[in-house]
Design a protein around this motif. Structure first.
Motif, PDB file in Angstrom:
ATOM      1  N   THR A   1      24.333  89.111  47.225  1.00 42.44           N
ATOM      2  CA  THR A   1      24.359  87.683  46.956  1.00 42.44           C
ATOM      3  C   THR A   1      23.407  87.326  45.819  1.00 42.44           C
ATOM      4  O   THR A   1      22.326  87.649  46.042  1.00 42.44           O
TER       5      THR A   1
ATOM      6  N   LYS B   1      17.948  93.761  45.607  1.00 42.10           N
ATOM      7  CA  LYS B   1      18.783  93.098  46.564  1.00 42.10           C
ATOM      8  C   LYS B   1      19.205  94.040  47.611  1.00 42.10           C
ATOM      9  O   LYS B   1      19.324  93.623  48.605  1.00 42.10           O
TER      10      LYS B   1
ATOM     11  N   THR C   1      21.617  84.690  44.186  1.00 40.20           N
ATOM     12  CA  THR C   1      21.382  83.435  44.440  1.00 40.20           C
ATOM     13  C   THR C   1      21.057  82.543  43.132  1.00 40.20           C
ATOM     14  O   THR C   1      20.713  83.340  42.244  1.00 40.20           O
TER      15      THR C   1
END
Length: 85
Positions: free
Chosen positions: A54, A78, A56
């Motif tokens: 994801t 990540k 962000t």
């Protein structure tokens, strides 16, 4: 997942947009005209889907997307993958 694997997958995604240009891992993809602000969002969607991460709002610093190498570093951070060639 190795850093080279990540780089190869990113390069494959970008390839249709590069024409005859041979892109170095550290080359600025915005300055080279390969990525603009609209395509940058497609790149984010690709990264999220391809690497199951994801991205962000805090990750959306242009410097994290400026080169294939920078994007690979973001993906590895990540995913928690060990950074190696």
């Amino acid at each position: 997942m190795s850093r080279n694997d990540v780089i190869d997958r990113i390069r494959t995604f970008l390839a249709p947009h590069m024409g005859e240009h041979v892109l170095a891992d550290e080359e600025d993809i915005f300055a080279a005209g390969i990525v603009n602000s609209l395509f940058a969002m497609q790149l984010v969607v690709f990264i999220e889907g391809e690497f199951q991460v994801t991205v962000t709002p805090e990750d959306l610093d242009i410097d994290r997307f400026r080169s294939i190498s920078a994007i690979a570093d973001l993906v590895l951070a990540k995913t928690g993958a060990v950074r190696h060639a």
